[in-house]
Design an enzyme around this catalytic site. Structure first.
Site, PDB file in Angstrom:
ATOM      1  N   ARG A 154     -14.293  48.316 110.631  1.00  0.00           N
ATOM      2  CA  ARG A 154     -15.713  48.544 110.379  1.00  0.00           C
ATOM      3  C   ARG A 154     -16.091  50.000 110.590  1.00  0.00           C
ATOM      4  NH1 ARG A 154     -17.854  42.668 112.683  1.00  0.00           N
ATOM      5  NH2 ARG A 154     -17.579  41.615 110.652  1.00  0.00           N
ATOM      6  N   TYR A 183     -18.378  44.898 101.876  1.00  0.00           N
ATOM      7  CA  TYR A 183     -17.215  44.283 102.516  1.00  0.00           C
ATOM      8  C   TYR A 183     -17.139  44.613 103.999  1.00  0.00           C
ATOM      9  CZ  TYR A 183     -14.447  48.569 101.139  1.00  0.00           C
ATOM     10  OH  TYR A 183     -13.949  49.832 100.930  1.00  0.00           O
ATOM     11  N   GLU A 184     -16.225  43.915 104.684  1.00  0.00           N
ATOM     12  CA  GLU A 184     -16.118  43.971 106.154  1.00  0.00           C
ATOM     13  C   GLU A 184     -17.411  43.524 106.840  1.00  0.00           C
ATOM     14  OE1 GLU A 184     -13.485  44.291 107.865  1.00  0.00           O
ATOM     15  OE2 GLU A 184     -12.212  44.760 106.157  1.00  0.00           O
ATOM     16  N   GLY A 185     -18.105  42.606 106.220  1.00  0.00           N
ATOM     17  CA  GLY A 185     -19.393  42.132 106.748  1.00  0.00           C
ATOM     18  C   GLY A 185     -20.517  42.943 106.137  1.00  0.00           C
TER      19      GLY A 185
END
Length: 593
Positions: free
Chosen positions: A297, A441-443
Site C-alpha cells: 500500500r 487496487y490494493e484496496g
C-alpha cells in the site's frame, strides 16, 4: 515526453538533511554494519541510471503494444523481458530483501526511492518487481524455514516472480466471501481449486516460474475472514534439487483489457487441484497477507507520486518551450513572436501545485518508510511499538492521499500541454490512464479512508493519532521565531485536525454512518496536515542555505502554505455537514424507473 531524470538531489535533501536517516541506522544493530550513507547513495544513483536508461524508454512502447494472451500464455511487450533480466541481474528485486537469502538488505527508506524511480520510468514495468518483493516479505515473515530456503533466493534474484491472489469475482473488499478451497493431502501439502481475478503478473514470459500466494479456505473452515489461510502455489513444481519440474494445476484463463498499465497483465488465474503449501498458521491467512499488503500500500502510494513526478518533468519542460500569447505584465521574450507559457499565472499555478505535492509526497512517503524501518530494526521496544502504531495510522493515508493527489498532478500535467496533452504523442494521457488504477487496487481509496477513520481513529478513540499529533506539536514548540511563516499555519492546521478527530469520534458514538460519511474528506485533511508538517521541516532545513536549490525549496513551501493547505477548510466543512444529506433520498430513488 521529456526524458526521465531521477530526482536524486531532492531525495538526498530529504533523507540526509530532513530525516537524517544515517543517524537512525547507526543506532540499529541489524543495520549498522549493513548500510551506510555512501553505500545507500551508490545504490540510488545506480537505480536512477537503470530507471532512466533501461526502463523509461519502454514506457510508451509498452503501453502501445501491451500484453497479449494466447492459449493460456501471456507475451509481454517488446523489450520488457530483456529489461527485466537486466533489472534482476543487478539484484534490484531483492533491494530490501533479507541478506541471508540473497537480498541486498537495504532499509525501506532506500527501497522506497528505488520504487519511485522505477515506477516513474514505467508504472507497468514496476509492478513486476514490487509484487515479487511483497511476496518475499510475506514469506520471510510467515513461511517455514524450508519454504524460505526453497523459494526466497530465486525470488530475490529475479529468477522467479511472485503474485498475490486475493480477489474473486464475487469477493473483492469482503475477502471473507472467497470460495477457493484447499484440501489437505496428508503430506504437508494441499490441493487448491478455485479462480482468482485481477491478478497482476499472474502469467507472463519474463521468468521461468511464477510463485503465487493464494488465499483459500479448508473444507471445514469457519465462515468469514477467520477461516482464510494463505498458501504458496508455484506455476511449476520444484524438485528436491531446486530444478523446475512439471506444470502445476495453475492456468491463466484470460487477461483484462484495461484503461492503463497495458504492459502489465491483469489475469484470471485458475487453480485446478494445484499443489500448494501453507504459509503461516491455518485460519490466519489475512494476517500473513497483510504483512505484504501494508508494504504494497505504501508502494502503490509511491506509484501515484512516481507518475506525478514523470508528468511534472514533462510539463515543466514543455511550459518553458511552448510559445503562446504575451505575459500579463508585458512581453518577456520580445525577440520572439510570443512568450513561453511558463509566464502565465494559471500555468504556474498548475506547475507549482505539481511541484509542491510531489516534493511533499516524497518527504511523506520517506517519512512513512522510516517508521516501517523503525518498527522493524529499532532495539528499543517502546520505539518499535510507537513506530508500529504510526505505520498503522499512516498506511491508509500514504496509499490514498498520494494516489489521489498523484492523479490530480498528472491531470495538471496534461492540462499544461493543452490539446497536445490529450493526444498520445506526448505521453501525458498515458500517465493519467496509468495513475487511475492506483486509486483502485490494493484496496480502493474509499476503503483506505474507512480504515483510517473506522479502525485507526474511532475504534481506539484516537490512540494511534495522539503520538503523531504530539510529534508535530513538539516540532512547533521547538521551532525558532523566524520560522513563524510556516509554523503558525501548521499549528492551525493541526488544531483543525485534532478538533475534527474529536468531532468524528463523538459523532460516531451516536451514528455509525458518520464514519463513512466523513472518511474521504477527513483523510484529505489528514494528508494536507501531514504534508504541512513535512514542508515545515523542509523549510526549516532549507532556510539556513542561500543556494538556488534551497531557495527554490523555500519558495515552494510558501506556495504550499498559501495555496494548498487552505483546502482543509472546505474539507472540514464537508465533514461537519454530517451524514444526513447522504440519506435524504430513499434507495428506490437510485433505481431506474
Amino acid at each position: 515526453m521529456a526524458d526521465y531524470k531521477a530526482p536524486l538531489r531532492d531525495m538526498r535533501f530529504i533523507l540526509n538533511d530532513v530525516l537524517d536517516v544515517a543517524a537512525h541506522w547507526q543506532k540499529w544493530p541489524e543495520l549498522v554494519d549493513q548500510v551506510d550513507i555512501d553505500t545507500a547513495w551508490a545504490v540510488l544513483e545506480e537505480a536512477g541510471k537503470l530507471a532512466s536508461g533501461t526502463v523509461a524508454p519502454l514506457n510508451r512502447t509498452g503501453d502501445e503494444e501491451g500484453c497479449v494472451w494466447h492459449d493460456g500464455a501471456v507475451k509481454t511487450p517488446k523489450g520488457f523481458k530483456d529489461a527485466y533480466s537486466v533489472y534482476a541481474e543487478g539484484g534490484w528485486v531483492g533491494v530490501g530483501g533479507d541478506p541471508a537469502f540473497g537480498g541486498m538488505g537495504m532499509p525501506k527508506v532506500i527501497s522506497a526511492q528505488v520504487e519511485e524511480m522505477i515506477n516513474s520510468a514505467s508504472l507497468a514495468f514496476g509492478l513486476y518487481p514490487i509484487l515479487t518483493a511483497g511476496a518475499c516479505l510475506a514469506l520471510s515473515a510467515h513461511a517455514s524455514q524450508a519454504l524460505k530456503e526453497q523459494y526466497l533466493p530465486n525470488l530475490y534474484s529475479g529468477v522467479w516472480t511472485g503474485t498475490m491472489c486475493l480477489t474473486e469475482a464475487h469477493a473483492g473488499t469482503d475477502l471473507g466471501l472467497i470460495r477457493t478451497k484447499a484440501e489437505p493431502q496428508g503430506d504437508a501439502s494441499y490441493r487448491l481449486s478455485g479462480s482468482k481475478i485481477f491478478i497482476t503478473g499472474g502469467e507472463h514470459d519474463l521468468t521461468e516460474n511464477i510463485i503465487h500466494l493464494v488465499l483459500a479456505k479448508l473444507p471445514d473452515a469457519p465462515p468469514g475472514p477467520k477461516g482464510i489461510s494463505l498458501f504458496l502455489v508455484p506455476k511449476f513444481l520444484i524438485g528436491e534439487d531446486g530444478s523446475i519440474g512439471e506444470r502445476n494445476g495453475v492456468s491463466c484463463g484470460s487477461i483484462e483489457h484495461k484503461m492503463g498499465i497495458h504492459g502489465s497483465p491483469t489475469c484470471v488465474v485458475n487453480f485446478d487441484g494445484a499443489q500448494g503449501w501453507l504459509v503461516g498458521e491455518l485460519g490466519r491467512g489475512l494476517n500473513a497477507m497483510f504483512t505484504m499488503m501494508n508494504y504494497e500500500r505504501l508502494g502503490v502510494g509511491i506509484q501515484g507520486l512516481a507518475a506525478a513526478e514523470r508528468s511534472w518533468q514533462s510539463a515543466r519542460e514543455y511550459a518553458c518551450e511552448r510559445l503562446q500569447s504575451r505575459a500579463p505584465s508585458g512581453p518577456q521574450a520580445p525577440e520572439k513572436m510570443a512568450d513561453p507559457i511558463i509566464v502565465h499565472p494559471d500555468v504556474r499555478r498548475m506547475l507549482l501545485t505539481m511541484k509542491a505535492l510531489n516534493e511533499g509526497g516524497r518527504a511523506f512517503s520517506s517519512y512513512v518508510a522510516l517508521q516501517l524501518d523503525t518498527a522493524k530494526y529499532s532495539p528499543d521496544e517502546t520505539e518499535r511499538t510507537r513506530a508500529a502504531g504510526m505505520v498503522a495510522l499512516l498506511t491508509p493515508v500514504s496509499k490514498a492521499f498520494l494516489t489521489d493527489v498523484g492523479l490530480e498532478c498528472t491531470v495538471h500535467g496534461q492540462q499544461v500541454f493543452g490539446g497536445h496533452g490529450y493526444v498520445r504523442e506526448w505521453g501525458q494521457e498515458q500517465l493519467v490512464r496509468d495513475t487511475r488504477i492506483t486509486q483502485i487496487y490494493e484496496g480502493t481509496n474509499g476503503i483506505q479512508a474507512l480504515d483510517l477513520v473506522g479502525r485507526k481513529i474511532v475504534a481506539n478513540g484516537g490512540a494511534y493519532f495522539r503520538p503523531f499529533a504530539a510529534e508535530i506539536r513538539a516540532f512547533i514548540e521547538g521551532a525558532p521565531a523566524e520560522q513563524g511563516e510556516f509554523v503558525a499555519p501548521l499549528a492551525k492546521a493541526l488544531e483543525t485536525l485534532e478538533d475534527l478527530t474529536q468531532w468524528v469520534v463523538r459523532r460516531a458514538e451516536s451514528d455509525p454512518r458518520e464514519i463513512g460519511a466523513a472518511s474521504v474528506e477527513y483523510l484529505h485533511v489528514f494528508g494536507y496536515t501531514a504534508y504541512a508538517y513535512l514542508w515545515a521541516r523542509m523549510a526549516a532545513t532549507a532556510s539556513s542555505h542561500q543556494d538556488e536549490f534551497h531557495q527554490n525549496k523555500l519558495a515552494t513551501a510558501r506556495f504550499f502554505f498559501a495555496r494548498l493547505l487552505p483546502r482543509i477548510h472546505s474539507l472540514e466543512a464537508i465533514v461537519r455537514a454530517g451524514s444526513e444529506t447522504l440519506y435524504l433520498l430513499e434507495d428506490d430513488a437510485f433505481r431506474a424507473t
